[in-house]
Design an enzyme around this catalytic site. Structure first.
Site, PDB file in Angstrom:
ATOM      1  N   THR A 279      56.407  51.576  -7.669  1.00  0.00           N
ATOM      2  CA  THR A 279      57.441  52.539  -8.055  1.00  0.00           C
ATOM      3  C   THR A 279      57.599  52.527  -9.570  1.00  0.00           C
ATOM      4  O   THR A 279      57.658  51.462 -10.184  1.00  0.00           O
ATOM      5  CB  THR A 279      58.790  52.210  -7.396  1.00  0.00           C
ATOM      6  N   PHE A 281      59.932  53.421 -12.709  1.00  0.00           N
ATOM      7  CA  PHE A 281      61.332  53.606 -13.058  1.00  0.00           C
ATOM      8  C   PHE A 281      61.439  54.092 -14.506  1.00  0.00           C
ATOM      9  O   PHE A 281      60.614  53.733 -15.356  1.00  0.00           O
ATOM     10  CB  PHE A 281      62.108  52.289 -12.934  1.00  0.00           C
TER      11      PHE A 281
END
Length: 397
Positions: A279, A281
Site C-alpha cells: 500500500t 501512503f
C-alpha cells in the site's frame, strides 16, 4: 465456491512521438504458516485482553471434568475481566469532527493523523514516515484532512493506492476538496494474519471479520477454511471487536501489531493470496516542501481538459516529448459540473467531464518539469500541483 459475505453492524505512447514543440521550451509464492497454540492446560487462562473461561471438560480424557466451583475464583475472574476491558477502553479513541474543539495534545512530538484505530496498517505507515511521532487515530479520511487544516495535528498519512486493490478514490477526491500539500510518500508491505481469542483454534471459527479489501486479498485462504466473511470499517477495528466481545466462533484478519495490542493469538500468518501486497501512503501537510534535485523526486498534479479527439494524447505528450516518465494516471468525474451536449451531429446525447490525476518522476525544481506544465497549461482548463516530493524507495514488511 466462495463463501458468502455478510455485512456486520460494526470499503506506450508508441515508440516515437512527433509533435510541434511548445513555446515554453526554448510474484513469489506465498506460504501460509499456522502457529500451534501453546496454552497451559489450566482451567482459567488469563491473557492481556481477554479471559478464557472453559466450562467444558478439559484435557484429552473425557472422564476428567473441570475443577470444582470456588466463589473466590469467580470474583478473581470478574476483576481480571474488568481490568482487561479497562485496558481496551484506555486506548485512544479515534478522533471525530465533533471532538475537534476538545482535542488537546501534549505538544512534545510531531502529531500525525491516520484513519482507523490502534493497530491499523495506517498507524504503522505513519510511524515509518515519522518515527517517534504522536500518532492520532481518526474515524474517517475526512477527519484526518480537517485535523491538519485546523492545526490540531501537524501531518496526515493516508493510503492512496494498493498494489492489489487499486486506488482509494475517496482520498483522490479529498485531495482536490482540501488545500493540503503532498510532502512525501510511504510504501508499506501488508502482511495479513488470522487472529482469534486465546484458546480458540482454526477449526472453531465459523466467520471472520475485516475490511472488505483485506477479505478480498485473502479470498483463497478464507475459502479453503470455509469461513463466512463479515465486512467492517477497518482491520484493526475488527481485531478490537473480536477481543472486546470475547468471540469464540469469530476471528479477524488484521496485522500482528493488532494482535499484540488487543491480546489475540495469531493462528496463521501471511494469509494474503499475493505476497506482493503493498500500500502506498501519502504524507500531507499544510505547507509544501521545497523540491530539490539531489535525489529522485515525484510530482503529483490534477488537471481537466476540453472534450475532443486526441486532447488527452496531447496532454500526455507534453511529458513524453521531454522524456519524463509517468508512474500513474487516474481519472475521476468532475463533480458539480452539468453534463454537456455533444457539439457535433453524431447523435450522441451528452458526455461527462473528468479530472485527471497524474504522477510523474521529476522534481518541480527541474526545468523540464516546469516547461512540461507550462505547455500543459496552454490547453488545460484547470491545473493544480498537489505536491513535489521525494520518492520512497524502501518497503517495510
Amino acid at each position: 465456491m466462495a463463501a458468502p459475505v455478510a455485512r456486520s453492524q460494526l470499503t506506450p505512447l508508441w515508440r516515437q512521438i512527433t509533435a510541434k514543440p511548445s513555446q515554453s521550451d526554448q510474484t513469489p509464492k506465498c506460504i501460509v504458516r499456522f502457529r500451534p497454540l501453546n496454552i497451559p492446560r489450566r482451567f482459567n487462562v488469563t491473557v492481556k485482553a481477554s479471559i478464557n473461561r472453559n466450562d467444558e471438560k478439559i484435557g484429552g480424557n473425557n472422564n476428567k471434568t473441570a475443577p470444582a466451583f470456588h466463589p473466590q475464583s469467580i470474583l478473581d475472574d470478574d476483576e481480571e475481566d474488568a481490568a482487561s476491558k479497562d485496558s481496551l477502553n484506555s486506548l485512544p479513541r479515534p478522533l471525530s469532527s465533533a471532538q475537534f474543539s476538545n482535542f488537546v495534545s501534549d505538544g512534545s512530538r510531531l502529531r500525525v493523523a491516520y484513519q482507523g484505530v490502534r493497530g491499523a496498517y495506517s498507524e504503522s505507515a505513519a510511524e515509518k514516515a515519522y518515527p517517534n511521532c504522536e500518532a492520532v487515530p481518526c474515524e474517517q479520511f475526512d477527519t484526518a484532512f480537517e485535523a491538519v487544516e485546523r492545526w490540531l495535528v501537524d501531518r496526515a498519512v493516508l493510503p492512496i493506492e494498493n498494489s492489489l486493490g487499486g486506488s482509494i478514490h475517496r482520498n483522490y477526491d479529498l485531495l482536490l476538496r482540501h488545500r493540503l500539500h503532498i510532502v512525501g510518500e510511504v510504501k508499506f508491505a501488508v502482511r495479513h494474519c488470522l487472529l482469534a481469542n486465546p484458546g480458540v483454534k482454526v477449526e472453531d471459527l465459523k466467520r471472520v471479520l475485516s475490511h472488505p479489501q483485506a477479505l478480498a486479498q485473502c479470498e483463497n485462504t478464507l475459502t479453503k477454511l470455509g469461513l463466512v466473511r463479515e465486512a467492517v470499517d477497518d482491520t484493526a477495528g475488527a481485531a478490537k471487536y473480536v477481543s472486546f466481545e470475547q468471540l469464540k466462533d469469530a476471528g479477524a484478519v488484521a496485522s500482528s501489531s493488532a494482535a499484540a495490542i488487543y491480546g489475540l493469538n495469531i493462528l496463521a500468518e501471511d494469509i494474503q493470496d499475493d505476497c506482493d501486497n503493498v500500500t502506498r501512503f501519502l504524507m500531507l501537510a499544510r505547507e509544501p516542501i521545497i523540491p530539490g534535485t539531489d535525489r529522485p523526486f515525484k510530482t503529483s498534479i490534477v488537471f481537466s481538459l476540453e472534450e475532443g479527439p486526441g486532447v488527452l494524447f496531447k496532454a500526455l505528450a507534453v511529458f513524453a516529448l521531454r522524456q519524463i516518465n509517468l508512474t500513474k494516471i487516474e481519472s475521476r468525474p468532475l463533480r458539480n459540473q452539468p453534463l454537456r451536449s455533444s457539439d457535433d451531429n453524431s447523435g450522441f446525447g451528452k458526455y461527462f467531464d473528468y479530472l485527471f490525476y497524474v504522477d510523474f518522476e521529476a522534481s518541480m525544481a527541474d526545468q523540464k518539469a516546469q516547461n512540461a506544465l507550462r505547455h500543459l497549461k496552454e490547453f488545460a482548463t484547470f491545473l493544480r500541483v498537489l505536491g513535489s516530493y521525494p520518492i520512497d524507495t524502501t518497503i517495510v514488511p
